[in-house]
Write a protein that holds these residues in place. Sequence first.
Motif, PDB file in Angstrom:
ATOM      1  N   MET A 101       9.840 -70.535 -26.112  1.00 12.59           N
ATOM      2  CA  MET A 101       8.754 -69.785 -26.181  1.00 12.59           C
ATOM      3  C   MET A 101       9.149 -68.213 -25.586  1.00 12.59           C
ATOM      4  N   ALA A 102       8.584 -67.482 -26.061  1.00 15.84           N
ATOM      5  CA  ALA A 102       8.522 -65.966 -25.675  1.00 15.84           C
ATOM      6  C   ALA A 102       7.481 -65.241 -25.302  1.00 15.84           C
ATOM      7  N   ILE A 103       7.199 -64.433 -24.205  1.00 18.58           N
ATOM      8  CA  ILE A 103       6.399 -63.871 -23.915  1.00 18.58           C
ATOM      9  C   ILE A 103       6.323 -62.577 -23.604  1.00 18.58           C
ATOM     10  N   ILE A 104       5.195 -61.673 -24.345  1.00 18.23           N
ATOM     11  CA  ILE A 104       5.199 -60.219 -24.180  1.00 18.23           C
ATOM     12  C   ILE A 104       3.970 -59.890 -23.282  1.00 18.23           C
ATOM     13  N   HIS A 105       4.327 -59.442 -22.310  1.00 17.49           N
ATOM     14  CA  HIS A 105       3.368 -59.015 -21.227  1.00 17.49           C
ATOM     15  C   HIS A 105       2.609 -57.847 -21.657  1.00 17.49           C
ATOM     16  N   GLY A 106       1.508 -57.569 -20.952  1.00 12.34           N
ATOM     17  CA  GLY A 106       1.166 -56.475 -21.155  1.00 12.34           C
ATOM     18  C   GLY A 106       1.764 -55.206 -19.825  1.00 12.34           C
ATOM     19  N   GLN A 107       0.869 -54.305 -19.485  1.00 18.91           N
ATOM     20  CA  GLN A 107       1.101 -53.298 -18.404  1.00 18.91           C
ATOM     21  C   GLN A 107       1.221 -54.159 -17.296  1.00 18.91           C
ATOM     22  N   LYS A 108       2.379 -54.323 -16.408  1.00 13.88           N
ATOM     23  CA  LYS A 108       2.551 -55.201 -15.348  1.00 13.88           C
ATOM     24  C   LYS A 108       1.663 -54.790 -14.065  1.00 13.88           C
ATOM     25  N   GLY A 109       1.183 -55.937 -13.556  1.00 13.98           N
ATOM     26  CA  GLY A 109       0.028 -55.623 -12.359  1.00 13.98           C
ATOM     27  C   GLY A 109      -1.262 -55.360 -12.768  1.00 13.98           C
ATOM     28  N   THR A 110      -1.589 -54.957 -13.958  1.00 11.28           N
ATOM     29  CA  THR A 110      -3.080 -54.683 -14.501  1.00 11.28           C
ATOM     30  C   THR A 110      -3.684 -56.158 -14.392  1.00 11.28           C
ATOM     31  N   THR A 111      -4.848 -55.992 -14.124  1.00  8.12           N
ATOM     32  CA  THR A 111      -5.958 -57.285 -14.173  1.00  8.12           C
ATOM     33  C   THR A 111      -5.534 -58.274 -15.197  1.00  8.12           C
ATOM     34  N   GLN A 144      11.872 -57.657 -31.276  1.00  6.14           N
ATOM     35  CA  GLN A 144      13.188 -57.551 -31.784  1.00  6.14           C
ATOM     36  C   GLN A 144      14.511 -57.836 -30.872  1.00  6.14           C
ATOM     37  N   ASN A 145      14.362 -57.242 -29.833  1.00  2.00           N
ATOM     38  CA  ASN A 145      15.599 -57.640 -28.679  1.00  2.00           C
ATOM     39  C   ASN A 145      15.356 -59.021 -28.340  1.00  2.00           C
ATOM     40  N   MET A 146      14.038 -59.661 -28.219  1.00  2.00           N
ATOM     41  CA  MET A 146      14.195 -60.896 -27.999  1.00  2.00           C
ATOM     42  C   MET A 146      14.830 -62.006 -28.967  1.00  2.00           C
ATOM     43  N   LEU A 147      14.362 -61.592 -30.172  1.00  2.00           N
ATOM     44  CA  LEU A 147      14.993 -62.676 -31.389  1.00  2.00           C
ATOM     45  C   LEU A 147      16.469 -62.302 -31.473  1.00  2.00           C
ATOM     46  N   GLN A 148      17.025 -61.063 -31.066  1.00  2.00           N
ATOM     47  CA  GLN A 148      18.603 -61.194 -31.284  1.00  2.00           C
ATOM     48  C   GLN A 148      19.103 -61.713 -30.133  1.00  2.00           C
ATOM     49  N   ALA A 149      18.542 -61.945 -28.940  1.00  2.00           N
ATOM     50  CA  ALA A 149      19.236 -62.823 -27.711  1.00  2.00           C
ATOM     51  C   ALA A 149      18.651 -64.196 -28.076  1.00  2.00           C
ATOM     52  N   ASN A 150      17.276 -64.626 -28.634  1.00  2.00           N
ATOM     53  CA  ASN A 150      16.863 -65.747 -28.612  1.00  2.00           C
ATOM     54  C   ASN A 150      16.422 -66.155 -30.251  1.00  2.00           C
ATOM     55  N   PRO A 151      17.430 -66.325 -31.151  1.00  2.00           N
ATOM     56  CA  PRO A 151      16.938 -66.424 -32.441  1.00  2.00           C
ATOM     57  C   PRO A 151      16.370 -67.935 -32.729  1.00  2.00           C
ATOM     58  N   ASP A 152      16.421 -68.880 -31.772  1.00  2.00           N
ATOM     59  CA  ASP A 152      15.635 -70.109 -32.179  1.00  2.00           C
ATOM     60  C   ASP A 152      14.187 -70.182 -31.585  1.00  2.00           C
ATOM     61  N   VAL A 153      13.625 -68.844 -31.083  1.00  2.00           N
ATOM     62  CA  VAL A 153      12.343 -68.850 -30.423  1.00  2.00           C
ATOM     63  C   VAL A 153      11.305 -69.342 -31.538  1.00  2.00           C
ATOM     64  N   THR A 154      10.442 -70.272 -31.377  1.00  3.89           N
ATOM     65  CA  THR A 154       9.381 -70.727 -32.332  1.00  3.89           C
ATOM     66  C   THR A 154       7.938 -70.676 -31.706  1.00  3.89           C
ATOM     67  N   ILE A 155       7.778 -69.923 -30.454  1.00  2.00           N
ATOM     68  CA  ILE A 155       6.385 -69.569 -30.226  1.00  2.00           C
ATOM     69  C   ILE A 155       6.218 -68.565 -29.206  1.00  2.00           C
ATOM     70  N   VAL A 156       5.536 -67.697 -29.593  1.00  2.00           N
ATOM     71  CA  VAL A 156       5.292 -66.093 -29.112  1.00  2.00           C
ATOM     72  C   VAL A 156       3.647 -66.051 -28.387  1.00  2.00           C
ATOM     73  N   PHE A 157       3.561 -65.821 -27.308  1.00  3.93           N
ATOM     74  CA  PHE A 157       2.376 -65.275 -26.706  1.00  3.93           C
ATOM     75  C   PHE A 157       2.384 -63.665 -26.344  1.00  3.93           C
ATOM     76  N   ALA A 158       1.840 -63.068 -27.316  1.00  7.33           N
ATOM     77  CA  ALA A 158       1.928 -61.462 -26.888  1.00  7.33           C
ATOM     78  C   ALA A 158       0.414 -61.264 -26.446  1.00  7.33           C
ATOM     79  N   GLN A 159       0.267 -60.617 -25.108  1.00  4.37           N
ATOM     80  CA  GLN A 159      -0.772 -60.658 -24.277  1.00  4.37           C
ATOM     81  C   GLN A 159      -1.952 -59.553 -24.845  1.00  4.37           C
ATOM     82  N   ALA A 160      -1.660 -58.760 -25.927  1.00  3.99           N
ATOM     83  CA  ALA A 160      -2.685 -58.224 -26.600  1.00  3.99           C
ATOM     84  C   ALA A 160      -2.489 -58.254 -28.331  1.00  3.99           C
ATOM     85  N   ASP A 161      -3.281 -57.968 -29.013  1.00 13.35           N
ATOM     86  CA  ASP A 161      -3.220 -57.844 -30.361  1.00 13.35           C
ATOM     87  C   ASP A 161      -2.331 -56.972 -31.059  1.00 13.35           C
ATOM     88  N   ALA A 162      -2.132 -55.723 -30.363  1.00 12.65           N
ATOM     89  CA  ALA A 162      -1.403 -54.629 -30.771  1.00 12.65           C
ATOM     90  C   ALA A 162       0.178 -55.094 -30.512  1.00 12.65           C
TER      91      ALA A 162
END
Length: 308
Positions: A150-160, A200-218
Motif C-alpha cells: 500500500m501507498a499513502i498520499i497524505h494531505g498537508q502535514k499537521g492539518t486536522t 509517479q515517484n512511488m510507482l517508480q520505487a515500488n512498481p508492485d503497489v496494489t493499494i493506494v489511499f490518497a487523503q483527498a479526491d484531488a
Amino acid sequence: MRLIGTLAASAALVALATSAQAQELKTLGLAVANLQANFFNQIKQSVEAEAATQGIRVITVDAKGDGPTQVNQIQDLLTQNIDALIYIPAGAAAATVPVKLAQAAGVPVINIDRNAEGAPGDTFIATNSVESAKTVCDHIIEQAGGAGKMAIIHGQKGTTPEVDRMAGCTQSLEANPEVEVVAEQWSNMWSQDEGFQIMQNMLQANPDVTIVFAQADALALGAAQAIKVANPSEKVWLAGFDGDTAALEALKQGVFDVTATQQTQLMGRMAVESAKKLVAGEEVPAEQLMEATLTTQENVDGFIAEHP
C-alpha cells in the motif's frame, strides 16, 4: 416623579433594544484556506447562499494556501466590524493566530474542517474523518483481497484532516496485517498535480503497489493519471476522500474506486446558524462532527444529482 419614572423606563427600553440589535448577526467574515479546492468552494457557496436567505452580509477572503496571507486577511476582516468569523485554516503553522486575534476582539470563531491546535474556535464543524477514513481503507483493502502493498498520499502535514484521516486508516491497517505500507508522502496543497507527481515517484520505487489511499479526491485524481501512465500489470485499487463534484463524475467513470462524500452544503448552513447563536450569546457545542458516506460506482449517482 412620574415623568422621571417614564423617562427611566424609556431609557431602559432603548438600552434593551440596542443590546438586542448588537447581538444580531449582520456581517460575517469567511476566511477560506484555498478556493482552488472544490471542497472549500462548496463550503463557500453554501455559507453565502444561506447567509443571503437571512440578509446577512458575507465578506470572503481566500488565502490561496498561505498561512501568513491568511493572518493578514483576518486582521483586515476584524477592522471591518465583522460580528463573527468562519475560519478554515490555510495550514497548521499559523492556525492559532487568527483565532486569538478574533477572540481578543470579541468576535466568535467557527472553524470548519480544520481546528487550530491549542487555540480552538468557539465551535468546530467537520466530518468525523477518523471513522470515515477507516471505512474507506477497510473498503479498499477488502476490494484488494485483504493483502498487498500500500501507498499513502497524505494531505498537508499537521492539518486536522490529514492527522485524522491517517489515524482512521491506521486503525484499518492494524486490523489487516497482510497489508504492508511501502510508501508515504505528504502534499503541500492537496492538489491533483501533487497527486500525479507523488504517485509517479512511488510507482517508480515500488512498481508492485496494489493499494493506494490518497487523503483527498484531488490527490486521487492525480494518482489515477500516474497509474494510467505507468500501466501496471496488476490492478491498483485507489481510494480518495471528500466527494468533490468533479471527482464524483470520475468515480462514476471508474477512474478510481471509492471516496467518502462529505456534507459540504450542511457544513456551510451549520456554520451560519452557529455564528448566529454565538453572536446572540447562545450555547453551541465545542465540536459538531458528522459522517461522510462511503461512495462507489453503485451509489455515486445520488451525490452527483444532489450534493449533501
